[in-house]
Write an enzyme that holds these catalytic residues in place. Structure first.
Site, PDB file in Angstrom:
ATOM      1  N   ASP A  64      66.025  19.321  61.446  1.00 51.54           N
ATOM      2  CA  ASP A  64      66.529  20.684  62.225  1.00 51.54           C
ATOM      3  C   ASP A  64      66.447  21.873  61.988  1.00 51.54           C
ATOM      4  O   ASP A  64      67.262  21.939  60.906  1.00 51.54           O
ATOM      5  CB  ASP A  64      68.053  20.086  62.792  1.00 51.54           C
ATOM      6  CG  ASP A  64      68.676  20.947  63.662  1.00 51.54           C
ATOM      7  OD1 ASP A  64      68.234  22.059  63.788  1.00 51.54           O
ATOM      8  OD2 ASP A  64      69.664  20.602  64.188  1.00 51.54           O
ATOM      9  N   HIS A  65      65.597  22.498  62.264  1.00 56.58           N
ATOM     10  CA  HIS A  65      65.225  24.051  61.565  1.00 56.58           C
ATOM     11  C   HIS A  65      66.602  24.853  61.649  1.00 56.58           C
ATOM     12  O   HIS A  65      66.528  25.984  60.991  1.00 56.58           O
ATOM     13  CB  HIS A  65      63.996  24.476  62.486  1.00 56.58           C
ATOM     14  CG  HIS A  65      63.325  25.631  61.401  1.00 56.58           C
ATOM     15  ND1 HIS A  65      63.823  25.791  60.171  1.00 56.58           N
ATOM     16  CD2 HIS A  65      62.303  26.076  61.681  1.00 56.58           C
ATOM     17  CE1 HIS A  65      62.578  26.540  59.419  1.00 56.58           C
ATOM     18  NE2 HIS A  65      61.874  26.723  60.492  1.00 56.58           N
ATOM     19  N   ARG A  66      67.531  24.547  62.407  1.00 50.78           N
ATOM     20  CA  ARG A  66      68.674  25.246  62.507  1.00 50.78           C
ATOM     21  C   ARG A  66      69.624  25.323  61.090  1.00 50.78           C
ATOM     22  O   ARG A  66      70.181  25.993  60.643  1.00 50.78           O
ATOM     23  CB  ARG A  66      69.667  25.011  63.509  1.00 50.78           C
ATOM     24  CG  ARG A  66      69.179  25.370  64.946  1.00 50.78           C
ATOM     25  CD  ARG A  66      70.053  24.870  66.040  1.00 50.78           C
ATOM     26  NE  ARG A  66      70.400  23.225  65.913  1.00 50.78           N
ATOM     27  CZ  ARG A  66      70.934  22.611  66.646  1.00 50.78           C
ATOM     28  NH1 ARG A  66      71.604  23.125  67.707  1.00 50.78           N
ATOM     29  NH2 ARG A  66      70.962  21.297  66.629  1.00 50.78           N
ATOM     30  N   ILE A 104      67.802  23.288  58.296  1.00 50.39           N
ATOM     31  CA  ILE A 104      67.012  23.155  57.016  1.00 50.39           C
ATOM     32  C   ILE A 104      65.862  24.090  57.217  1.00 50.39           C
ATOM     33  O   ILE A 104      65.154  24.184  58.210  1.00 50.39           O
ATOM     34  CB  ILE A 104      66.586  21.612  57.061  1.00 50.39           C
ATOM     35  CG1 ILE A 104      67.715  20.902  56.673  1.00 50.39           C
ATOM     36  CG2 ILE A 104      65.422  21.543  55.674  1.00 50.39           C
ATOM     37  CD1 ILE A 104      67.488  19.530  56.935  1.00 50.39           C
TER      38      ILE A 104
END
Ligand code: CAO
Length: 552
Positions: A524-526, A528
């Protein structure tokens, strides 16, 4: 003239909602459907429209007031004589049967004024003459009338079709905006009409009441100027925009849609973007049932494309192209589908690919395997991977976390429960190996076997699948080189493992055959960053390449 209380109409589930804006002032002239106030609930805001045209005498609500259906918003001075768009005509008691209806619309402005200014009270019903014109028909402009569906003398109901128009693209029926008797047709077949073109004159009964007033002039029908159109009158929006909760519609797409005004109104009320609705009527025209079907479909496929503002999937009859068989999805398929879909659309995914040299690990595993075989124990690479993942999670705690429901806080988990995706004939399930950091390779291996068996025997309990922190999806036993797993939200990362392959690796001097394991980490780019994603897989790779490091 009469004085009317304008109250909050049926506004659905909006109950005791706060007024956040008052859009009119005392003394203003408003048209029916003009917005009076904006209210806001915890879910949405909505403009409340007036149910009548007239002059505001007294506002009864202010900013911050809580209102519900039936609350009086204001007192309105209403010209019941039809002054807004109409002319009062004879009441039954005073009618002049000799005067043809057409004469009513041909009277002079002077007489019209008189009618407005000299009202007299009566309890009898009144009739008025209204111009019925072409409403908002989207992008249809200067379209040709190909059919006239009513005749002079006909009684028509509001929403009854009056004419059919045809553009180069499609045809459309134009409905009446009022109920009454057709006095005079103003158009012919072949005429070109656009929004606002007058189609016919209609005798409309406005009904009698104690407050009704009619002109005390003579019984001659009169037309008067539109007194509701002075400069102070607010521009009127499409009536239905007022009652709709704030829903974003692509106006361009909406206007281009091929639908009648009543269907447009209906769609706006429901917040349906007509641009996404498929029409089933003649030439693809959208009817009310199409809109209803669209809403039903959107509700049954929660989180489907429609809620994302994209066009829904077309419904295709595949049997037209060949033989088909329809299988209903299993309960697991449906549930997994919902979770995966939610994750796919709500989590910004990135997948980091890497490889681990597991030549030594495999040699050790095989040696161990021989030793444990007699006890009926089998260790697969997955047990090592779980151990290596736990060690890596300890170093990178953000991968062992979840966003809270507000999306503003990260909940770091101090326990290491690893979910393992298991493929069963009914679909995918994810049992959880609890406290994997406290278990030996043998214990982990045995648990994987037990869970896999239980899953395939449909014996997993809900509690077996709860409490996971991080998921591993191993397709290594099947094949493939890489894939992009979907994060098992609200977890923030998932590791995909593909089949290990013997590959030449450069050791600085020469190429050597090494067993390489493909790793695919989606996160989850939010939560990591890309750099941490790469650090995580590098470290994992190092652990698997030299399993002694896991002991440290
Ligand atoms: N590379 C090469 N071989 C591998 C391997 C890998 N990465 N992983 C496992 N293998 C081998 C095993 O060693 C075993 O071989 P041997 O019998 O010769 O020792 C064989 O493949 C079969 O292993 P397995 O699949 O039975 O056992 P596992 O512990 O690796 O996996 C389980 C168990 C339950 C995870 C697996 O059976 C499974 O269901 N995998 C599918 C998961 C899935 O569907 N994921 C997709 C999710 S996204 O849609």
């Amino acid at each position: 003239m009469s004085i009317q209380e304008i109250v909050v109409p049926d506004i659905g589930d909006f109950d005791a909602v706060e007024v956040i804006e008052v859009l009119v002032a005392e003394g203003d002239f408003i048209q029916a459907e003009d917005s009076i106030v904006t209210v806001e609930s915890d879910k949405a805001s909505m403009e409340i429209p007036s149910s009548a045209s007239g002059k505001i005498l007294k506002l009864k609500v202010g900013l911050g007031d809580n209102i519900a259906e039936g609350t009086i918003l204001l007192m309105l001075e209403v010209d019941d004589t039809g002054a807004v768009e109409t002319a009062p005509v004879e009441t039954p008691a005073t009618s002049n049967p000799e005067k043809p209806p057409e004469a009513a619309v041909a009277d002079t402005p002077a007489k019209q004024e008189t009618a407005t200014e000299a009202p007299a009270s009566t309890s009898a019903a009144t009739t008025s003459i209204q111009e019925i014109s072409v409403p908002d028909i989207g992008d249809f402009d200067a379209v040709e009338i190909i059919e006239i569906l009513v005749a002079e003398g006909d009684m028509v109901e509001a929403e009854d079709s009056l004419i059919t128009v045809e553009s180069d693209k499609a045809s459309m029926e134009i409905p009446s905006s009022a109920t009454g008797k057709v006095l005079k047709l103003k158009v012919n077949i072949g005429d070109s009409v656009s929004e606002g073109s007058v189609l016919l004159m209609m005798e409309v009964s406005s009904g009698g009441s104690a407050e009704t007033v009619t002109p005390k002039e003579d019984d001659t029908p009169k037309v008067k100027p539109n007194v509701s159109a002075p400069a102070e009158a607010k521009p009127s929006k499409s009536p239905v925009e007022k009652l709709s909760p704030t829903v974003h519609l692509d106006e361009k797409r909406f206007n281009k849609a091929y639908a009648s005004p009543s269907v447009r109104k209906f769609a706006r009320e429901l917040g349906v973007d007509l641009g996404g609705v498929e029409g089933t009527s003649r030439k693809g025209r959208i009817n009310k049932d199409d809109v209803k079907g669209f809403v039903k479909k959107a509700l049954s496929t929660k989180g489907s494309g429609s809620s994302l503002g994209v066009a829904p999937m077309p419904e295709i009859d595949y049997s037209k192209f060949g033989e088909i068989e329809t299988l209903s999805l299993s309960k697991i398929n449906k549930l997994t589908g919902q979770f995966l879909h939610r994750s796919w659309v709500t989590v910004p995914h990135v997948t980091q690919f890497d490889e681990a040299d597991i030549t030594e690990m495999e040699a050790f595993r095989k040696q161990m395997g021989k030793e444990l075989e007699k006890d009926g124990i089998k260790i697969t690479p997955l047990a090592f991977i779980i151990r290596a993942v736990v060690t890596t999670l300890k170093l990178y705690p953000r991968f062992n976390s979840s966003l809270d429901i507000t999306g503003e806080n990260l909940i770091l988990k101090k326990y290491f429960n690893i979910g393992v995706a298991v493929d069963t004939p009914d679909g995918l399930v994810v049992p959880v190996i609890r406290e994997a950091d406290q278990k030996s390779l043998v214990e982990i291996s045995q648990e994987i076997r037990e869970f896999a068996q239980k899953a395939r025997d449909k014996k997993l309990k809900p509690s077996d699948m709860q409490g996971g922190c991080f998921t591993i999806s191993s397709l290594g036993g099947i094949g493939g080189t890489k894939f992009t797993p979907i994060v098992n939200a609200p977890e923030v990362a998932v590791l995909g493992v593909s089949k290990s392959q013997m590959q030449p690796q450069w050791d600085g001097n020469e190429f050597k055959p090494r067993l390489m394991l493909p790793l695919c980490l989606s996160y989850d780019h939010r939560v990591i960053d890309g750099a941490d994603g790469a650090r995580f897989t590098s470290h994992l790779s190092k652990m698997l390449s030299d399993i002694r490091r896991m002991m440290v």
